[in-house]
Design a protein around this motif. Structure first.
Motif, short mmCIF file in Angstrom:
data_model
loop_
_atom_site.label_atom_id
_atom_site.label_comp_id
_atom_site.label_asym_id
_atom_site.label_seq_id
_atom_site.Cartn_x
_atom_site.Cartn_y
_atom_site.Cartn_z
N LEU A 196 21.97 29.53 2.48
CA LEU A 196 22.49 30.61 1.49
C LEU A 196 23.78 30.09 0.95
O LEU A 196 24.01 30.60 -0.72
N ARG A 197 24.60 29.57 1.26
CA ARG A 197 25.98 29.07 1.26
C ARG A 197 25.71 27.71 -0.12
O ARG A 197 25.97 28.37 -1.16
N ASP A 198 24.69 26.69 0.08
CA ASP A 198 24.68 25.97 -0.42
C ASP A 198 23.97 26.81 -2.16
O ASP A 198 24.03 25.82 -3.44
N ARG A 199 23.05 27.45 -1.94
CA ARG A 199 22.54 28.07 -2.89
C ARG A 199 23.34 28.92 -4.00
O ARG A 199 23.09 29.14 -5.27
N LEU A 200 24.83 29.74 -2.93
CA LEU A 200 25.51 30.17 -4.24
C LEU A 200 26.32 29.54 -4.34
O LEU A 200 27.15 30.10 -4.74
N LYS A 201 26.80 28.47 -4.23
CA LYS A 201 28.08 28.36 -4.15
C LYS A 201 28.52 27.52 -5.35
O LYS A 201 29.50 27.52 -5.63
N ASP A 202 27.88 27.02 -6.12
CA ASP A 202 27.45 26.60 -7.86
C ASP A 202 27.31 28.15 -9.09
O ASP A 202 27.39 27.91 -9.84
N ILE A 203 27.50 29.59 -8.21
CA ILE A 203 27.52 30.16 -9.13
C ILE A 203 28.25 31.16 -8.90
O ILE A 203 28.56 31.82 -9.71
N ILE A 204 28.85 31.22 -7.60
CA ILE A 204 29.64 32.43 -7.12
C ILE A 204 30.55 31.55 -6.31
O ILE A 204 30.85 30.31 -5.69
N ARG A 205 32.02 32.39 -5.77
CA ARG A 205 33.53 31.68 -4.79
C ARG A 205 32.81 32.71 -3.34
O ARG A 205 32.68 33.50 -3.16
N VAL A 206 31.78 31.28 -2.71
CA VAL A 206 31.32 32.46 -1.59
C VAL A 206 31.78 31.38 -0.37
O VAL A 206 31.81 30.24 -0.18
N ASP A 207 32.12 31.68 0.89
CA ASP A 207 32.57 31.47 2.46
C ASP A 207 31.69 32.24 3.15
O ASP A 207 30.84 33.11 2.88
N ILE A 208 31.68 31.22 4.56
CA ILE A 208 30.30 31.40 6.19
C ILE A 208 31.00 32.13 6.74
O ILE A 208 32.57 30.95 6.79
N ASP A 209 32.05 32.95 7.77
CA ASP A 209 32.50 33.20 8.39
C ASP A 209 31.40 32.31 9.77
O ASP A 209 30.68 33.34 10.68
N ASP A 210 31.16 31.34 10.21
CA ASP A 210 30.83 30.05 11.44
C ASP A 210 31.37 30.32 12.55
O ASP A 210 30.97 29.39 13.74
N SER A 211 32.38 30.92 12.70
CA SER A 211 33.10 31.61 14.45
C SER A 211 32.68 32.10 15.30
O SER A 211 31.09 32.66 15.04
N ASP A 212 32.68 31.79 15.82
CA ASP A 212 32.19 32.80 17.91
C ASP A 212 32.45 34.29 18.28
O ASP A 212 32.40 34.37 18.89
N LYS A 213 33.12 34.68 17.25
CA LYS A 213 33.59 35.83 16.98
C LYS A 213 32.69 36.92 17.11
O LYS A 213 30.77 36.63 16.24
N THR A 214 32.32 38.08 17.42
CA THR A 214 31.26 38.75 17.59
C THR A 214 31.36 39.68 15.65
O THR A 214 32.20 39.68 14.78
N PRO A 215 30.09 39.84 15.32
CA PRO A 215 29.78 40.11 14.33
C PRO A 215 30.17 41.12 13.83
O PRO A 215 31.31 41.94 12.48
N GLY A 216 30.27 42.37 14.37
CA GLY A 216 31.23 43.65 14.46
C GLY A 216 32.98 43.41 13.90
O GLY A 216 33.53 43.94 13.01
N TRP A 217 33.49 42.14 15.04
CA TRP A 217 34.84 41.54 14.38
C TRP A 217 34.47 41.22 12.79
O TRP A 217 35.27 41.95 12.28
N LYS A 218 33.86 40.37 13.17
CA LYS A 218 33.58 39.82 11.67
C LYS A 218 33.40 40.77 10.49
O LYS A 218 34.37 40.34 9.64
#
Length: 246
Positions: free
Chosen positions: A81-103
């Motif tokens: 998803l990030r690779d599909r969007l990175k040329d259209i918008i400013r996008v990043d991914i939170d792939d840390s080991d924290k819980t979804p709720g924390w993220k």
């Protein structure tokens, strides 16, 4: 802004040619366009959850958050998803080991305009869930529609934040025609006040002494609200925005 005169121009030898062809030192002003702008952005758009950053100035316009990323295929799909969007918008991914709720909470505090959630069930249904920071509304978007819908959503968020801020400013701006009205407005609906002024510095000084209010802006596009100065009653020259500085 602050009038700096020619002090810095003389120190750094900044000059211009006037209409007579003579060298003159430039007159300068300081608008403080630095941390003050960031402070204004936070105060105008922020809420009790944290920052709300308008998409056009957001360093990251969308943060992708994988859910149950330990499961096979989830992180790979998030990176896709990030690779599909990175040329259209400013996008990043939170792939840390924290819980979804924390993220989710961190994304809200940092004010990312859109949070994109992707988990096993979303992958199965060929969709993502987009969460707007300005309204916290959730929207399900098909994978095939991402490249069109996400930019549209950013435009909608930008417009909504602008409209909301403008409406608040208009609500907190009041026309006053005399000192008594200014006193009442300061007690009931403090904010910007529009009033006609004769241009005499003594009138502004009187307003400052009585209400701790000063002129904030003389707009280029003038409105003729009245014929008389709201302080002294003499003929008014221009409409001025007045307010207390905090």
């Amino acid at each position: 802004s602050h009038y700096l005169g020619t002090g810095f121009a003389e120190a750094f030898d900044i000059q211009y040619l006037d209409k007579e062809g003579k060298q003159q030192y430039v007159h300068q002003t300081s608008w403080g366009v630095s941390t003050r702008i960031m402070g204004a952005l936070i105060m105008v758009h922020g809420d009790n959850r944290g920052l709300v950053v308008p998409p056009r100035v957001a360093p990251v316009q969308a943060m992708i958050i994988p859910i149950a990323q330990h499961k096979e295929g989830v992180l790979d799909k998030a990176y896709e998803l990030r690779d599909r969007l990175k040329d259209i918008i400013r996008v990043d991914i939170d792939d840390s080991d924290k819980t979804p709720g924390w993220k989710f909470n961190e994304a809200e505090m940092k004010g990312y305009p859109i949070r994109i959630e992707i988990g096993p069930r979303d992958i199965e249904n060929n969709q993502v869930v987009a969460v707007r920071r300005d309204t916290l509304e959730k929207e399900t978007i098909l994978m095939s529609d991402l490249e069109t819908r996400i930019p549209e959503l950013l435009d909608e968020i930008q417009q909504n934040l602008y409209d909301k801020a403008l409406a608040h400013r208009e609500k907190k701006t009041t026309v006053v025609k005399n000192m008594e009205e200014m006193k009442r407005v300061l007690e009931e609906n403090p904010g910007f006040m529009k009033a006609m002024w004769c241009g005499d510095a003594s009138c502004e000084e009187k307003v400052k002494e009585e209400f701790s209010v000063t002129s904030r802006c003389i707009p280029f596009e003038q409105e003729r609200l009245d014929d008389s100065c709201f302080v002294c009653g003499k003929e008014a020259k221009e409409m001025v925005y007045w307010a207390r500085a905090y």
